[in-house]
Design an enzyme around this catalytic site. Structure first.
Site, mmCIF file in Angstrom:
data_model
loop_
_atom_site.group_PDB
_atom_site.id
_atom_site.type_symbol
_atom_site.label_atom_id
_atom_site.label_comp_id
_atom_site.label_asym_id
_atom_site.label_seq_id
_atom_site.Cartn_x
_atom_site.Cartn_y
_atom_site.Cartn_z
ATOM 1 N N THR A 105 0.840 -1.193 0.000
ATOM 2 C CA THR A 105 0.000 0.000 0.000
ATOM 3 C C THR A 105 0.875 1.241 0.000
ATOM 4 O OG1 THR A 105 -1.719 -1.167 1.238
ATOM 5 C CG2 THR A 105 -1.851 1.226 1.186
ATOM 6 N N SER A 107 0.941 5.567 -0.216
ATOM 7 C CA SER A 107 0.222 6.844 -0.192
ATOM 8 C C SER A 107 1.008 7.910 -0.946
ATOM 9 C CB SER A 107 -0.077 7.282 1.242
ATOM 10 O OG SER A 107 1.091 7.307 2.041
ATOM 11 N N CYS A 177 8.514 18.229 4.240
ATOM 12 C CA CYS A 177 8.486 17.935 2.798
ATOM 13 C C CYS A 177 7.036 17.884 2.344
ATOM 14 C CB CYS A 177 9.185 16.608 2.510
ATOM 15 S SG CYS A 177 9.120 16.129 0.766
ATOM 16 N N HIS A 185 3.137 8.905 6.622
ATOM 17 C CA HIS A 185 3.836 9.813 7.537
ATOM 18 C C HIS A 185 3.231 9.749 8.939
ATOM 19 C CE1 HIS A 185 6.141 13.364 8.734
ATOM 20 N NE2 HIS A 185 5.033 13.872 9.239
ATOM 21 N N TYR A 473 14.454 5.244 13.553
ATOM 22 C CA TYR A 473 13.123 5.831 13.338
ATOM 23 C C TYR A 473 12.407 5.104 12.204
ATOM 24 C CZ TYR A 473 9.621 9.429 12.135
ATOM 25 O OH TYR A 473 8.470 10.102 11.843
ATOM 26 N N ASN A 475 10.003 5.829 10.163
ATOM 27 C CA ASN A 475 9.770 6.526 8.894
ATOM 28 C C ASN A 475 11.048 6.811 8.119
ATOM 29 O OD1 ASN A 475 7.026 6.479 9.061
ATOM 30 N ND2 ASN A 475 6.758 8.650 9.517
ATOM 31 N N TYR A 476 12.207 6.504 8.717
ATOM 32 C CA TYR A 476 13.456 6.504 7.960
ATOM 33 C C TYR A 476 13.812 5.046 7.671
ATOM 34 C CZ TYR A 476 14.177 11.434 9.240
ATOM 35 O OH TYR A 476 14.056 12.790 9.405
#
Length: 535
Positions: A105, A107, A177, A185, A473, A475-476
């Site tokens: 998925t 986004s 960003c 996010h 992290y 999201n990294y």
């Protein structure tokens, strides 16, 4: 979508998926999708896209944000589903599950290691970019917004600005960003330059809508608090498909101040960087000072440039008074500072030229099919690094080419929230480190060289960051820290990267996963595993 529509079940031998002709897979999926949505196949030509479709490649490429995964040899999905409605998402889940394929998925496509659109297993991609509706209601509890998973942060900020004009300026604490997708996010925690004032994005999520493994649409009440907790920082893709988040907006002052100051080693950058560690995480929560360090050439001499980029939620005079007292090593001058509105500061942080006069509509630009080759890694620092340690790192950075090292300060609101309130466990750290490498040269030789430089510096950072585990992290996203083959050792494999991303919260995430997706349909190379089955 009413699941009472007649479902035409097709016999499918899952053990031989790799040998089934792609056309047969597409036809089976299309028939299932048609039945689930009560839509004739001819009306789905812009939704269910086989590799032979004229819009398959443009749709797939539009939100690939890392060129390393946009080559002729990169694995491609057999089908891309460009969902236009919630019923399309429900049908995608049910039909993919019935055919026993992996579902990715996507986004906004900013998953740094491509987990939202690449797999080594036969897979489909569910593209959420059309589900981008944003509804802002300033009469709801001081301001709220329902945000579709496919909306970008730039679109979120623009819509909040448009709607809150007559109610006093409002914003939302999220990333800098503007093309980042809201779904990924926020479900990964979400941070930005207001986190010291307000905390993480997930601290302001009050409701959500998700499609679960059974194709049901659930809100916070119907999903329950455990699942709601998990998708607010544990990553949504392990538990279902995020449709939308409801966000509580935050007030921002009518005038904010930004600045950028640079120093090289010859200009005493070492002293400035050392002092930054004692100021940035402890100063007023209205001030966020990001520190970036990179090797540059000045007058034919190679040196390290240290840059402080900042947002202050207030006026320039107050900022100057604060930093003149607390951080004289920065040598901040009035002419370095610019006052503007909060939305203009979002444009400034996004490197929009002349942000104070630029049209706000620039935040709506998605810039599809644009990307660099890149690699990201991350670390957390608990105690200040000595001058000797920084000097060692600077010398190593001189030999690390294009690598950019970014320090993001915590403290303020971040340190006041319990580490178990959401799956994000890193709130008590001093600052986060991002290892950021971008390059434009295609090919395996260039990639090998840049990846090696990034990994080498990561090894040099080891003495100065958290240990056992070395935290990272979510999201990294970084596949270097471990992957899951989803075999008999799935839990043990997941525990390696899971503890790094989630610390003690990993255990609760596994329990939630086991309860809501016991057969592990929603999986990827770094997903949350189910509990091992007892023999």
């Amino acid at each position: 979508m009413k699941l009472s529509c007649f479902i035409f079940l097709l016999f499918f031998i899952s053990t031989s998926l790799a040998t089934v002709p792609p056309n047969s897979i597409y036809e089976s999926f299309l028939q299932c999708f048609s039945n689930q949505t009560c839509t004739t196949p001819d009306k789905l030509c812009d939704v269910v896209l086989p590799q032979s479709s004229a819009i398959y490649t443009p749709t797939l490429r539009a939100y690939i944000r890392n060129s390393r995964y946009n080559t002729s040899t990169s694995p491609k999905p057999l089908i891309v589903i460009a969902a236009r409605s919630e019923s399309h998402v429900q049908a995608t889940v049910l039909c993919t599950k019935s055919l026993n394929f992996q579902l990715k998925t996507r986004s906004g496509g900013h998953d740094y290691d491509g987990l939202s659109y690449v797999s080594n297993q036969p897979f489909f991609v569910l593209d959420m970019s059309y589900l981008r509706n944003i509804t802002v209601d300033m009469a709801d509890d001081g301001g709220s917004a329902w945000v579709g998973a496919g909306a970008t942060l730039g679109e979120v900020y623009y819509n909040i600005w448009q709607t809150s004009k007559s109610h006093g300026p409002h914003g939302f604490p999220a990333g800098v960003c503007p093309t980042v997708g809201a779904g990924g996010h926020i479900s990964g925690g979400g941070y930005g330059n207001m986190m010291r004032k307000y905390g993480l994005s997930v601290d302001y999520v009050t409701d959500a809508k998700i499609v679960d493994v059974n194709g049901r649409i659930l809100d916070r009440k119907s999903m329950g608090e455990d699942l709601f907790w998990a998708i607010n920082g544990g990553g949504g893709s392990s538990f279902g498909v995020i449709l939308a988040f409801k966000l509580k907006l935050v007030p921002v002052p009518p005038t904010v101040t930004v600045f950028r100051v640079e120093q090289t080693l010859e200009e005493n950058a070492l002293d400035m960087v050392h002092k930054w560690q004692f100021v940035a995480p402890k100063t007023s929560p209205d001030l966020f000072m990001r520190l970036m360090m990179q090797s540059v050439t000045r007058n034919t001499t190679q040196t390290v440039r240290a840059s402080v980029v900042a947002l202050y939620l207030g006026r320039q005079t107050d900022l100057m008074s604060l930093l003149t007292k607390e951080f004289p090593e920065l040598r901040l001058k009035t002419e370095n500072c610019t006052e503007m509105t909060w939305l203009q500061s979002a444009m400034w942080w996004a490197n929009v030229e002349n942000a104070t006069v630029a049209k706000p509509e620039v935040m709506l630009e998605r810039n599809p099919d644009t990307a660099n080759f890149l690699k990201r890694k991350s670390d957390y620092v608990e105690t200040e690094i000595s001058k000797e340690g920084l000097d060692f790192l600077f010398k190593k950075l001189l030999g690390s080419g294009k690598l950019n090292i970014v320090f993001n300060p915590y403290g303020g609101k971040m340190s006041q929230v319990p580490t178990t309130q959401t799956p994000f466990p890193h709130r008590k750290r001093l600052f986060k480190v991002q290892h950021s490498m971008n390059w434009k040269d295609a090919g395996t030789v260039a990639e090998s060289s840049f990846m090696e430089q990034t990994r080498s510096f990561y090894s040099y950072m080891a003495p100065f960051v958290t240990k056992n585990p070395r935290h990272t992290y979510l999201n990294y996203r970084d596949l270097d820290i471990g992957t899951n083959s989803h075999g008999p050792n799935s839990y043990r494999e997941a525990e390696v990267y899971g503890r790094k991303y989630f610390g003690e919260n990993f255990d609760r995430l596994v329990k939630v996963k086991t309860a809501v997706d016991p057969e592990n349909f929603f999986r990827d190379e770094q997903s949350i595993p189910t509990l091992p089955k007892k023999v």
